[in-house]
Design an enzyme around this catalytic site. Structure first.
Site, PDB file in Angstrom:
ATOM      1  N   TYR A 108       0.838  -1.198   0.000  1.00 25.37           N
ATOM      2  CA  TYR A 108       0.000   0.000   0.000  1.00 25.37           C
ATOM      3  C   TYR A 108       0.875   1.251   0.000  1.00 25.37           C
ATOM      4  O   TYR A 108       1.785   1.392   0.821  1.00 25.37           O
ATOM      5  CB  TYR A 108      -0.929   0.006   1.221  1.00 25.37           C
ATOM      6  CG  TYR A 108      -1.916  -1.134   1.190  1.00 25.37           C
ATOM      7  CD1 TYR A 108      -3.186  -0.969   0.645  1.00 25.37           C
ATOM      8  CD2 TYR A 108      -1.555  -2.396   1.654  1.00 25.37           C
ATOM      9  CE1 TYR A 108      -4.086  -2.028   0.586  1.00 25.37           C
ATOM     10  CE2 TYR A 108      -2.440  -3.461   1.597  1.00 25.37           C
ATOM     11  CZ  TYR A 108      -3.703  -3.271   1.064  1.00 25.37           C
ATOM     12  OH  TYR A 108      -4.583  -4.328   0.993  1.00 25.37           O
ATOM     13  N   GLY A 143     -10.545  -6.122  10.911  1.00 26.94           N
ATOM     14  CA  GLY A 143     -10.925  -7.500  10.624  1.00 26.94           C
ATOM     15  C   GLY A 143     -10.086  -8.476  11.422  1.00 26.94           C
ATOM     16  O   GLY A 143      -8.857  -8.403  11.408  1.00 26.94           O
ATOM     17  N   ARG A 152      26.461  27.319   0.892  1.00 25.91           N
ATOM     18  CA  ARG A 152      25.597  26.920  -0.220  1.00 25.91           C
ATOM     19  C   ARG A 152      26.315  25.907  -1.114  1.00 25.91           C
ATOM     20  O   ARG A 152      27.502  25.615  -0.921  1.00 25.91           O
ATOM     21  CB  ARG A 152      25.171  28.160  -1.001  1.00 25.91           C
ATOM     22  CG  ARG A 152      24.227  29.071  -0.214  1.00 25.91           C
ATOM     23  CD  ARG A 152      23.943  30.358  -0.953  1.00 25.91           C
ATOM     24  NE  ARG A 152      23.360  30.106  -2.272  1.00 25.91           N
ATOM     25  CZ  ARG A 152      23.236  31.047  -3.213  1.00 25.91           C
ATOM     26  NH1 ARG A 152      23.684  32.281  -2.981  1.00 25.91           N
ATOM     27  NH2 ARG A 152      22.686  30.758  -4.373  1.00 25.91           N
ATOM     28  N   LYS A 178      29.310  30.433  -1.419  1.00 25.22           N
ATOM     29  CA  LYS A 178      28.670  29.653  -2.477  1.00 25.22           C
ATOM     30  C   LYS A 178      29.675  29.369  -3.588  1.00 25.22           C
ATOM     31  O   LYS A 178      30.353  30.270  -4.074  1.00 25.22           O
ATOM     32  CB  LYS A 178      27.457  30.431  -3.027  1.00 25.22           C
ATOM     33  CG  LYS A 178      26.598  29.678  -4.045  1.00 25.22           C
ATOM     34  CD  LYS A 178      27.013  29.923  -5.484  1.00 25.22           C
ATOM     35  CE  LYS A 178      26.841  31.355  -5.901  1.00 25.22           C
ATOM     36  NZ  LYS A 178      27.237  31.538  -7.347  1.00 25.22           N
ATOM     37  N   HIS A 187      32.772  37.585   9.554  1.00 27.11           N
ATOM     38  CA  HIS A 187      31.582  38.398   9.814  1.00 27.11           C
ATOM     39  C   HIS A 187      30.965  38.937   8.528  1.00 27.11           C
ATOM     40  O   HIS A 187      31.668  39.491   7.682  1.00 27.11           O
ATOM     41  CB  HIS A 187      31.892  39.630  10.686  1.00 27.11           C
ATOM     42  CG  HIS A 187      32.893  39.403  11.763  1.00 27.11           C
ATOM     43  ND1 HIS A 187      32.576  38.828  12.964  1.00 27.11           N
ATOM     44  CD2 HIS A 187      34.213  39.682  11.823  1.00 27.11           C
ATOM     45  CE1 HIS A 187      33.652  38.767  13.720  1.00 27.11           C
ATOM     46  NE2 HIS A 187      34.667  39.265  13.052  1.00 27.11           N
ATOM     47  N   ALA A 228      40.600  48.789   4.135  1.00 26.29           N
ATOM     48  CA  ALA A 228      39.162  48.818   4.400  1.00 26.29           C
ATOM     49  C   ALA A 228      38.450  49.773   3.456  1.00 26.29           C
ATOM     50  O   ALA A 228      38.951  50.852   3.131  1.00 26.29           O
ATOM     51  CB  ALA A 228      38.916  49.229   5.845  1.00 26.29           C
TER      52      ALA A 228
END
Length: 454
Positions: free
Chosen positions: A101, A138, A331, A349, A361, A421
């Site tokens: 089933y 049954g 990812r 990724k 960070h 930076a």
């Protein structure tokens, strides 16, 4: 050895699910119920799998398009016997036919192997289960160990109502026997349907033995007709998987708050905190620690890795002694070498990060190669997409990239370079160069801040 074919009944609409989705496509452990049954049928070396479909057949065929099944249409749902009648033309006389089933996903290979082994040469093997409260099912009537009848609740006498062994509907018989009995089924009953259970009486009339085999656990043969039953199957499955992992040496902080929706291979002394979800194929090395709320899908994690809370790792590889998170996202295509650090709100990724490098960070690294012992500062972005195409960023060894820098691909930063930076890097950087691209700082004396108007 007699060949085996399997028939899976999967034509039901599932009205009580209150869903447009065919019942058998509702999931347990992230996989459609019928897929669980197909996978088990493959494990017992079925020569052919006949799948009876009806409601939602187009969607069912779409979802299972990669499965080598024989699709058999049951245009009208007129009972279990009627479903089997649709498949009967495909049965070989000398093969065994196992009936399953599509909404009973937890039946095991071991139980089915016991059932098939118990089938008499001429007869049926029937799977039963013993219940504490068999009301509504049954009852199995035996004489000298053989099943002579299945008596429904409404037809049972006082003695028969005491019987706790009930029918599951799973059975195996020869193709020749099934074809003979199915041809003689009738629908002379209150529902006007063709019941497969009627073949038990036919087998006894023909002098064939009906051998019952008991399932060890009711939930193994339980179907799901509504969302409540589906949830019960999910919890039972998860409980069973968690217990297996605990017995194999994995420390689950709370086995009731752990979900596995695939397979988990693990080393020694693995520790998994609460609300972790495992999807697909996941491999964990020795001494891996996974914090609360993490999701791991189709990934490989090396020895001594710590994955801090609420990190998501998909189709990625993490090397030994790395530290991930909290709140990191790896990812597809992310490949981190040994002793790397990936911190909070970092997304990686389709990128390789070399040994000992740190991306700690608020950073996006995509379509990139990062060498060893690099430091990627907060807020750094590899600008890999121009709106139409993607380009690669290559960062050598021992590179320092200062905070809030943008690396506009395609671009290469050679070994030992330093990016100040706030730089926007659009041209290649040579070894040991310093790149600064910021507006000169200005000082305005006596500046007064604006005040609010009254």
């Amino acid at each position: 050895m007699t060949q085996l074919s399997v028939v899976i009944l999967a034509a039901g609409k599932g009205t009580r699910m209150y869903s447009d989705l065919p019942k058998v496509l509702h999931t347990v452990a992230g996989k459609p119920m019928v897929q669980h049954v197909i996978d088990t049928a493959k494990q017992i070396d079925a020569k052919q799998i006949h799948l009876i479909y009806g409601h939602g057949g187009e969607l069912l065929q779409q979802r299972l398009s990669s499965e080598p099944v024989n699709w058999v249409l049951q245009a009208e749902q007129l009972g279990t016997g009627h479903a089997m009648q649709q498949a009967a033309p495909f049965f070989a006389d000398d093969e065994n036919i196992l009936m399953l089933y599509g909404d009973a996903p937890l039946i095991t290979k071991e139980t089915l192997e016991r059932l098939i082994a118990a089938k008499p040469e001429n007869g049926i093997a029937l799977l039963t289960v013993e219940l504490e409260n068999p009301t509504g099912y049954g009852r199995i009537i035996r004489e000298n160990g053989s099943v002579v009848a299945i008596v429904e609740q409404k037809d049972a006498n006082a003695e028969q109502l005491k019987i706790r062994e009930v029918n599951t509907g799973v059975m195996v018989a020869s193709g020749a026997s099934f074809k003979k009995w199915l041809a003689n089924l009738n629908n002379n009953n209150a529902q006007g349907e063709y019941y497969i259970t009627d073949v038990i009486a036919m087998a006894n009339q023909d002098g064939y033995k009906v051998q019952a085999v008991q399932a060890s656990e009711f939930m193994e043969v339980e179907g799901a007709n509504n969302r409540l039953q589906l949830a019960a199957l999910e919890r039972f499955y998860q409980k069973t998987q968690a217990e297996k992992l605990l017995l194999a040496g994995v420390r689950l902080i709370d086995q009731a708050r752990f979900d596995i929706r695939g397979s988990l291979t693990h080393g020694k002394d693995v520790e998994i905190d609460v609300n972790v979800i495992i999807e697909g194929e996941v491999k964990l090395g020795n001494r891996v620690r996974i914090g609360a709320g993490c999701v791991l899908k189709n990934c490989e994690i090396g020895d001594d890795v710590e994955i801090k809370p609420y990190s998501v790792i998909e189709d990625a590889v993490v090397g030994k002694a790395a530290q991930i998170g909290p709140f990191s996202r790896l990812r597809p295509g992310a490949n981190l070498a040994e002793e790397t650090h990936v911190g909070n709100f970092v997304e990686i990724k389709n990128a390789q990060v070399g040994k000992g490098s740190k991306v700690n960070h608020l950073t996006y690294v995509g379509d990139a190669e990062v060498g060893s012992n690099c430091n990627i500062g907060a807020g750094v972005i590899t600008c890999n997409y121009d709106g139409a195409n993607k380009f690669k960023t290559i960062i050598g060894n021992n590179v320092f990239v200062g905070s809030d820098s943008q690396l506009v691909a395609p671009v290469t930063i050679a070994d030992g370079a330093t990016i100040g930076a706030g730089a926007t890097v659009t041209k290649d950087v040579a070894e040991n160069e310093l790149v600064i691209s910021r507006v000169p700082q200005r000082h305005i004396q006596g500046w007064q801040r604006p005040t609010k108007k009254k």
